[in-house]
Design a protein around this motif. Sequence first.
Motif, short mmCIF file in Angstrom:
data_model
loop_
_atom_site.label_atom_id
_atom_site.label_comp_id
_atom_site.label_asym_id
_atom_site.label_seq_id
_atom_site.Cartn_x
_atom_site.Cartn_y
_atom_site.Cartn_z
N GLN A 182 0.81 -1.22 0.00
CA GLN A 182 0.00 0.00 0.00
C GLN A 182 0.85 1.27 0.00
O GLN A 182 0.33 2.37 -0.18
CB GLN A 182 -0.91 0.02 1.24
N GLY A 183 2.13 1.11 0.26
CA GLY A 183 3.01 2.29 0.28
C GLY A 183 3.08 2.98 1.63
O GLY A 183 3.72 4.02 1.77
N ASN A 184 2.40 2.43 2.66
CA ASN A 184 2.41 3.08 3.97
C ASN A 184 3.79 3.07 4.64
O ASN A 184 4.08 3.91 5.48
CB ASN A 184 1.40 2.41 4.92
N GLY A 228 3.39 2.17 -4.62
CA GLY A 228 2.11 2.67 -4.10
C GLY A 228 2.19 4.04 -3.46
O GLY A 228 1.47 4.33 -2.54
#
Lengths: 267, 326
Positions: free
Chosen positions: A91-93, A266
């Motif tokens: 998700q790229g978090n 992401g």
Amino acid sequence: MKRYIDFYLSSMRISILQQFQYRVANYFYMIGMIAEPVIYLVVWSTIANQQGGVAGGYTPGEFAAYYIVWTLVRNMNIVFTPYGWEWRIRQGNLSMELMRPMHPIHNDIAYFSGWKFVVIILWLPLALFLSWVFKPTFDITWMEGIAFFIAIWGAYLIRTMLLSLLGMITFWTTRVSAIFELYFGLELILSGRLVPMTLMPQWVQNLSNYLPFKWTFFFPIETLVGTMFIQELVAGIGTQILWIVIGASILNLVWRAAIKQFSAVGG
Amino acid sequence: MSSVITISQLSKHYQVPEREGGLKAAITSLFNRKYRTVKAVNSITFNIEPGEVVGFLGPNGAGKTTTLKMLSGLLHPTSGDVRVLGYEPFRRSYDYLRQITLVMGNRNQLTWDLPALDSFDLQRAVYGIPVDEFKRTRDEFIDLLELKDLVNKPVRNLSLGERMKMEIVAALLHKPKVLFLDEPTLGLDVTMQRRIRVFIAEYNRRNNATVLLTSHYMADVEALCKRVIVIHHGRILFDGDLSNLVNQFSAYKTLSVTLQNPDTELSQYGEVLSKDDGRVTLRVPKAQTSQVTAKLLSDLQVDDLTVEDAPVDDIIDQVFSQKEEA
């Protein structure tokens, strides 16, 4: 060091505030979780009763004690999972966490530590209910109580290291759930989660002494339920510390390679 | 004065597996996997001086975000040199990370269920900001962005624009010297965009911070950036003042004319872009602007006439299309 203490306290505070917002969800999750030990408990109590009141050295009351303490240890063993790592990388978090001037694992440890305080408060009524139903046999000395308190946090840290290492595989490939499932299968058998380790074949018990799993389940439970000498308690906690150090060292090495691999997908 | 950001021949290439569709190709790829090299950023060079606000422009997939990620230490470059504040970002020194920030319009670092004040306090702890300084900075930002009535509401109850303003506060509480802003106004309404632009400009002015900004909204760029860097297919197409970009790449000017006789046909003077309430907008080649203007004034009864450069969006499009053709 002062900054880290401040960070841990702040992150734990945030976690407690947030998890109390989810108190109903947390409670239903915990109620769902007790189904597993209750099944084990019913099966082994039945076997013990059929064998004249003892199975593998455990009476039904001792089985009840084992599996009721199990419920707390299991909750203390909840850490940021490999699935969580997979999710936050995909998700790229993780990118946002990497912008902080500290290793992301500090946030994982601090956040889940805070969550434990909520878990313990919610666990107490469940433990009382299970005790009322299954009549556990406890004979706890103050020394065992202290050792248990240390051992559950030791178990939490060992499992954090292990599952973080496992989660970091997702830096190289994002489809690793089969590896995760293999790990959880091994852990189930070699940790004392399925049955007390003393009920396992001798060779499994011997093997488990050289692996970290037993020190995350069986050892903490036995500090409270079993009868251990002070030397055994100290040696057990010492072994936990050793596994934490080994886990942290490997994690540090893997992290250095992983971060070079990071593709910041992401966003 | 030494540059804050120095990039030389910086590249980031990815090896991407590729295969054709179908079962046969799938089986073949198990034994003979083919890779294609994607040059996300391809040998770019530029410097940015202290206090500069630079617009980093390009279409989707041009290499803007990849460059920002290399500058902020998230990505290791494939080759080339990069230094920010004297640090090599990919080493991820904590001293370096304390002096920069990365704001991405689609990222969330606030705790969803709690008021933003709690997330701000966590940022204080993360960066080890002294409590008095933290409170002063936080309150200053809250005033500048008019957030006083919102900071006690759970983040989940805020609008997108309100959340973005909170994100920006959280990202700047440690007073970074270098700001990497990736689409900070993405999806926001015009009013909210303007507020955020004013805030960034004010932060830059008060702290002499260096800002590298990507945005698809040219209003952001025009309001904040004197200099722009245009990137396309991983290569820099233009680096210079925004006004130079306009002069260099704008082949046309826009003439807006109001005539006493609104029915007059003007297509002979230039390309008619619109007709609205007697006001006609014409596009004419830049070189012929003065000639056409003089002809219009001599031939017709003109009430009003203005000459403007083409919108920056159009010029940027033109940069891309000219370079594609080249």
